[in-house]
Scaffold this motif. Structure first.
Motif: not given
Length: 361
Positions: A155, A201, A251-252
């Motif tokens: 992010d 994430d 990302p997961s």
């Protein structure tokens, strides 16, 4: 702290320097000459040195950055060049072309080590600069010798920094990783690790190799740890030791991507990309990229969502370009980052001379 051998790399660079020459800027076929967003004004001979130029503001995200190959060692030639998704180009004052540069995945932020040995993050949309509370005493030895470049979280709100130094035997030592909250400036130091794998994430993924006798066919295991942006361990899992290096987390965080290669009598054959389930340690499937004959994937740079990878590809004449690999079909979308001029640099090979940011169309 992790020690890295570097004398062999130094010898290779010295040989390249002895045989190298300096060339002027190069434009690719069909590419417009470089037009800088805010070129540095010339300073008349004998005049006082000009103030450091301000950061430019960009109307669109940065697609990629590269180290220029040109004879002049000032202004744009001394700094990383930024290229936006619309083709606009500019240079980043203070981001030494010989040093590491990180770009956020959305192409709006850049992080780098400044001349005063402090790290800073530039907001490329507003033209503002934020110093970070981390100092690299004595400067970094650089990625070409094994240093870890800064890494933005997915992010763009946090930055991984891993300082380095030379010990009394002139061996490179990677210090404990640090996660910095860019907006608040708070920093959290992590335990020592063998390698920083990347961001998911859930947080930053690191890996440490350990000897094992519990995994048939493997003498080492890879212990992965996920740290939250506040530096707390939130998950650990262990996989076979052959996944210690060259893996990139989705990302997961549920999948690792790694290249599958086979040693042949004449070369190294690339067989595709294997996806490994982090909960079971088992390969899920292998994706075979639909590349032209003679081309191969040289490196996985990162994931683009949970269904695609950003990869660096090499051609039969060792050309370098960049693609987005669709994991469902094996199809590739070319990013148009063909850096012939970076490949000609004597001290900055194409592997290190390009940083990819926004790949969205």
């Amino acid at each position: 702290m992790r020690r890295l051998p570097w004398r062999s790399a130094l010898a290779a660079v010295a040989a390249a320097l002895a045989a190298a020459w300096v060339i002027g800027p190069v434009s690719l076929p069909g590419e417009q000459p470089i037009r800088f967003v805010r070129p540095e004004p010339a300073t008349p001979a004998g005049a006082a040195a000009a103030k450091p130029p301000k950061l430019s503001r960009y109307a669109s995200p940065i697609r990629y950055a590269y180290v220029p190959a040109c004879e002049d060692g000032s202004g744009p030639c001394a700094n990383w060049i930024l290229v936006t998704t619309r083709g606009e180009r500019g240079w980043l004052p203070g981001a030494d072309a010989a040093g590491s540069l990180a770009l956020s995945q959305d192409g709006t932020r850049a992080a780098y080590l400044r001349g005063d040995e402090t790290y800073a993050v530039a907001d490329l949309m507003t033209g503002t600069l934020k110093p970070l509370p981390v100092r690299q005493k004595g400067g970094s030895v650089g990625e070409i010798f094994g240093a870890q470049a800064p890494l933005f979280s997915l992010d763009g709100r946090h930055l991984l920094i891993q300082r380095d130094h030379l010990d009394k035997n002139d061996e490179i030592v990677l210090e404990r990783p640090v996660i910095v909250d860019i907006d608040s400036g708070t920093a959290h130091r992590l335990p020592a690790t063998d390698r920083v794998v990347g961001w998911s994430d859930a947080g930053l993924l690191t890996v440490t190799s350990e000897r094992t006798d519990s995994l048939p066919g493997h003498i080492t295991s890879a212990k992965f740890t996920v740290y939250s942006p506040r530096g707390k361990a939130v998950r650990t899992f262990t996989l076979p030791g052959n996944l210690t290096y060259g893996t990139v987390p989705s990302p997961s965080g549920r999948t690792l991507a790694s290249l599958v290669r086979e040693l042949t009598p004449d070369s190294i054959a690339d067989l595709g990309v294997t996806l490994t389930d982090t909960s079971s340690g088992r390969p899920v499937r292998t994706v075979v990229p639909r590349l032209p004959a003679g081309w191969r994937i040289g490196e996985i740079l990162r994931w683009d969502g949970d269904d695609a990878l950003v990869v660096k590809s090499r051609g039969p004449l060792d050309e370098t370009t960049y693609h987005v690999l669709d994991l469902a079909t094996g199809g590739l979308r070319r990013l148009g980052i063909d850096m012939a001029e970076v490949a000609d640099l004597p001290l900055q090979p194409a592997d290190l001379g390009v940083v990819v940011a926004s790949v969205r169309q």
